[in-house]
Scaffold this active site. Sequence first.
Site, PDB file in Angstrom:
ATOM      1  N   SER A 291       7.610  15.834  -6.408  1.00 27.20           N
ATOM      2  CA  SER A 291       9.054  15.889  -6.191  1.00 27.20           C
ATOM      3  C   SER A 291       9.772  14.603  -6.595  1.00 27.20           C
ATOM      4  CB  SER A 291       9.356  16.199  -4.721  1.00 27.20           C
ATOM      5  OG  SER A 291       8.827  15.192  -3.869  1.00 27.20           O
TER       6      SER A 291
ATOM      7  N   SER B 159      -5.709   7.151  -6.830  1.00 24.11           N
ATOM      8  CA  SER B 159      -6.069   6.076  -5.915  1.00 24.11           C
ATOM      9  C   SER B 159      -4.949   5.049  -6.037  1.00 24.11           C
ATOM     10  CB  SER B 159      -7.432   5.500  -6.275  1.00 24.11           C
ATOM     11  OG  SER B 159      -7.734   4.382  -5.459  1.00 24.11           O
TER      12      SER B 159
ATOM     13  N   TYR C 209      -3.202   1.971   4.585  1.00 23.61           N
ATOM     14  CA  TYR C 209      -3.011   2.437   3.201  1.00 23.61           C
ATOM     15  C   TYR C 209      -4.229   2.094   2.355  1.00 23.61           C
ATOM     16  CZ  TYR C 209      -1.293   2.757  -1.575  1.00 23.61           C
ATOM     17  OH  TYR C 209      -1.169   3.068  -2.902  1.00 23.61           O
TER      18      TYR C 209
ATOM     19  N   LYS D 155      -7.011   4.552   0.377  1.00 20.88           N
ATOM     20  CA  LYS D 155      -7.275   4.503  -1.062  1.00 20.88           C
ATOM     21  C   LYS D 155      -8.715   4.083  -1.368  1.00 20.88           C
ATOM     22  CE  LYS D 155      -3.359   6.059  -2.418  1.00 20.88           C
ATOM     23  NZ  LYS D 155      -3.293   7.425  -2.988  1.00 20.88           N
TER      24      LYS D 155
END
Length: 272
Positions: free
Chosen positions: A11, A131, A145, A149
Amino acid sequence: MKKVIVITGASSGMGKETAKKLIGEGHIVYTLARRVEQMEDLKNLGGHPIKMDISNEEEVTKAVQTIIEKEGRIDVLWNNAGFGLYGSVEDVPLEEARKQMEVNVFGLALMTQKVVPFMRKQKSGLIINTSSVGGKVYFPMGAWYHASKHAVEGLSDCLRLELKPFGINVVILEPGFIATEFGSVLLNNFEKISKDSAYSEMMNAIISNTKKTEAEGSNSQPTVIADAVSKIIKTKNPKTRYSVGKMAKPLIFLRNLVGDKMYDKMVTSQLK
């Protein structure tokens, strides 16, 4: 060759720009995201937007079934949906941390589980997992975060070996600093944390650096990711990893070159 391509998190930012490029190249592109109203432009270009929450198994199953019913196959899955949660480990509520993992890791895994059976049946396919340079390096205030990843990196490596016998390639995309909503999300997360936090000085330094970078416009544009994904799709035998965008390759090279303590000093020197 025209391919059926599925992109999650399409989006805005990297997902949207890449969808535009792939539609323009003649592919059949399905764009999946919660904010379906923000994909109207992709529909006008010839894309196929579907409203879907990556953490909702019922919606994920329905979306994949819809695509298979219409196209009969899925050639490329780009697991791109994700967001960045920032704040100290002490300050961030575990409920928020679980949401980070639910979207960035388990959502990716869920989408993969739903698509792989069809790729195995057709004995071909390409899965690209987003990633980050943050999956190889680390910075303070980004524990959850970076953890998500790093998890994507490990998951993708194992998945690559599992799917190779079935003719399915797995590629890890490691974006560097890209001009997306990431910076504003980081700042919004910090605003939710009490100003009395023991880490307020460090947060203020990160806020200052983030605002400076965004003001200078020094981040790479999402189009560099679009070009990279297009290249990966066209490549018969793609590499296992693609580091793309500002500072992606230099940071990963630096992290591999120096030890933990030296890297720690280099990072903290930027927060003064």
